[in-house]
Enzyme design. Structure first.
Site, PDB file in Angstrom:
ATOM      1  N   LYS A   1     -43.534 -39.019 -11.196  1.00 21.26           N
ATOM      2  CA  LYS A   1     -43.512 -40.301  -9.924  1.00 21.26           C
ATOM      3  C   LYS A   1     -42.278 -40.068  -8.954  1.00 21.26           C
ATOM      4  O   LYS A   1     -41.818 -38.662  -8.940  1.00 21.26           O
ATOM      5  CB  LYS A   1     -42.884 -41.666 -10.842  1.00 21.26           C
ATOM      6  CG  LYS A   1     -44.058 -42.089 -11.790  1.00 21.26           C
ATOM      7  CD  LYS A   1     -44.939 -42.808 -11.123  1.00 21.26           C
ATOM      8  CE  LYS A   1     -45.877 -43.813 -11.980  1.00 21.26           C
ATOM      9  NZ  LYS A   1     -46.683 -43.083 -13.260  1.00 21.26           N
TER      10      LYS A   1
HETATM   11  C1  LIG Z   1     -46.931 -44.300 -14.289  1.00 20.82           C
HETATM   12  C2  LIG Z   1     -47.277 -45.669 -14.362  1.00 20.82           C
HETATM   13  C3  LIG Z   1     -46.975 -46.655 -15.293  1.00 20.82           C
HETATM   14  C4  LIG Z   1     -46.466 -46.359 -16.525  1.00 20.82           C
HETATM   15  O1  LIG Z   1     -45.364 -45.485 -16.519  1.00 20.82           O
HETATM   16  P1  LIG Z   1     -44.967 -44.358 -17.616  1.00 20.82           P
HETATM   17  O2  LIG Z   1     -43.424 -44.456 -17.344  1.00 20.82           O
HETATM   18  O3  LIG Z   1     -45.753 -43.275 -17.476  1.00 20.82           O
HETATM   19  O4  LIG Z   1     -45.150 -45.260 -19.073  1.00 20.82           O
HETATM   20  C5  LIG Z   1     -47.598 -48.000 -14.914  1.00 20.82           C
HETATM   21  N1  LIG Z   1     -48.364 -48.538 -14.155  1.00 20.82           N
HETATM   22  C6  LIG Z   1     -48.538 -47.565 -13.087  1.00 20.82           C
HETATM   23  C7  LIG Z   1     -49.393 -47.918 -11.681  1.00 20.82           C
HETATM   24  C8  LIG Z   1     -48.389 -46.087 -13.067  1.00 20.82           C
HETATM   25  O5  LIG Z   1     -48.633 -45.197 -12.109  1.00 20.82           O
END
Ligand SMILES: *Cc1c(COP(=O)(O)O)cnc(C)c1O
Length: 398
Positions: free
Chosen positions: A186
């Site tokens: 992210k």
């Molecule tokens: C990455 C992501 C999540 C979940 O996040 P994690 O930290 O990997 O559990 C939820 N929604 C979207 C759109 C994402 O890209």
């Protein structure tokens, strides 16, 4: 997009401060921690940055979605409207609470089509969950209006749009609740982590309790704390929070590098006849983590993504044939394949997705290619890449 590209000394420094105290837990041990409170500090700074009153850090974005849904009162048999284009965490969190995911078409914003949302509302609908995919956002005002009219909770999944704004307010801060992820790919990362943000004190308090086994966090004796309701463990550790706190200091720098690189690519490919772009709602500004573009047909978009990969241009995603992000690839969901029994009601609802008409989503996602914007590219490298991209796309389109 990924914060891991610029991981460095600042992250080490914050982690070392935690290692020196040896207190890896975010609660308690007040005398031993030498006043180091990484999770608490991150929460304060993140709330400020997101222009909200409250932030609750948790162990992941998926946990954040689960906590947000739970504290909004969503549970057994409730319907939550979510898009066909998202990440699997959307339906995982809904199912974890015994609620029912109702999949709805997306439009050229690449998330919920407001009219499709309105058509999907039933007496069981409790929540609308737009997912601000690939750096930009839903038509937030339209969805807000629908939620108000039907008395529904608006939960924004802003995991992929940290730093994007709508009417100058950060995405994630517009709904009753907003959710972020700090997983390893992210915009900023803490390895694994997530956040729930809200302006509602009642929801914030519930989130604080729920993510820590229902502890009310009153007093300083954990063993004596009371449990106003049942909870779970979705806590973040001090080590993870320390990395996140360092990364948060870099957010503005990350966004400005992304914008520079994005604009170079966009200016180059927008001159090609046949290339159009994802629509950003009026008043919206992307976080520039992806450049999302359309070609006139599904066949051309797929061909373009393959041709770019063949030329060594990595990071051009064709979601339509991807197992993570589009309903086409979610066989386990459509077949209700679980490790333990699901309720009949949920199982029936999931099976319906096999025959539901998602042609409107297909017509958008089938033509979409998303180009990941990297932070590590120099300006010269992006220019070169842009030139190569133009060559490949002109070849595909002619
Ligand atoms: C990455 C992501 C999540 C979940 O996040 P994690 O930290 O990997 O559990 C939820 N929604 C979207 C759109 C994402 O890209």
């Amino acid at each position: 997009m990924p914060g891991f590209e610029i991981f460095g000394e600042l992250e080490k420094q914050h982690v070392n401060e935690v290692l020196e105290t040896g207190i890896l837990m975010r609660y308690g041990f007040d005398g031993l921690r030498n006043n180091v409170w990484k999770a608490k500090t991150f929460e304060q700074q993140f709330a400020k940055k997101m222009q909200v009153n409250h932030c609750q850090l948790v162990s992941s974005g998926t946990s954040a979605l689960t906590v947000a849904l739970a504290v909004a009162g969503i549970g057994a048999g409730d319907e939550v409207i979510m898009p066909t284009f998202t990440f699997v965490a959307s339906f995982e969190s809904i199912l974890a609470l015994g609620a029912i995911p109702v999949l709805v078409d997306v439009d050229e914003t690449l998330t919920l089509h407001p009219e499709a949302v309105e058509n999907a509302i039933t007496s069981k609908t409790k929540c609308v969950m737009p997912v601000h995919m690939c750096g930009s956002m839903a038509n937030i005002d339209a969805l807000k209006h629908i939620c108000k009219k039907h008395n529904l909770v608006l939960l924004e999944d802003a995991c992929q749009a940290l730093g994007a704004t709508y009417n100058n307010i950060p995405v994630g801060a517009h709904g009753d609740l907003g959710v972020f992820s700090f997983d390893f790919v992210k915009t900023i990362t803490c390895g694994e982590g997530g956040a729930v943000v809200t302006n509602n004190l009642d929801l914030a308090k519930k989130a604080d309790h729920y993510q820590d086994h229902g502890h009310d966090h009153i007093g300083n004796d954990r063993g004596a704390e009371r449990h106003p309701f049942l909870g779970y463990n979705f806590r973040i550790s001090e080590l993870h929070a320390a990395v996140g706190l360092a990364q948060l200091q870099r957010l503005d720098e990350i966004l400005s590098i992304q914008k520079r690189n994005y604009l170079i690519l966009r200016k180059a490919i927008q001159q090609i006849d046949g290339v159009t772009f994802r629509s950003v709602p009026e008043g919206g500004e992307e976080n520039y983590s992806f450049l999302n573009w359309f070609l006139p047909t599904q066949a051309l978009a797929e061909k373009a993504a393959q041709a770019l990969a063949k030329e060594g241009l990595d990071g051009n995603f064709y979601w339509y044939k991807n197992n993570w992000h589009y309903i086409n690839g979610w066989e386990h969901l459509k077949n209700a394949t679980a490790v333990s029994p699901l309720s009949k009601e949920i199982s029936l609802a999931l099976h319906k997705n096999k025959t539901k008409d998602f042609s409107k989503s297909d017509a958008v996602i089938g033509r979409t290619v998303s180009s990941l914007i990297k932070l590590s590219w120099t300006e010269e490298e992006v220019q070169k890449r842009a030139g190569k991209m133009v060559g490949v796309l002109e070849n595909v389109l002619n």
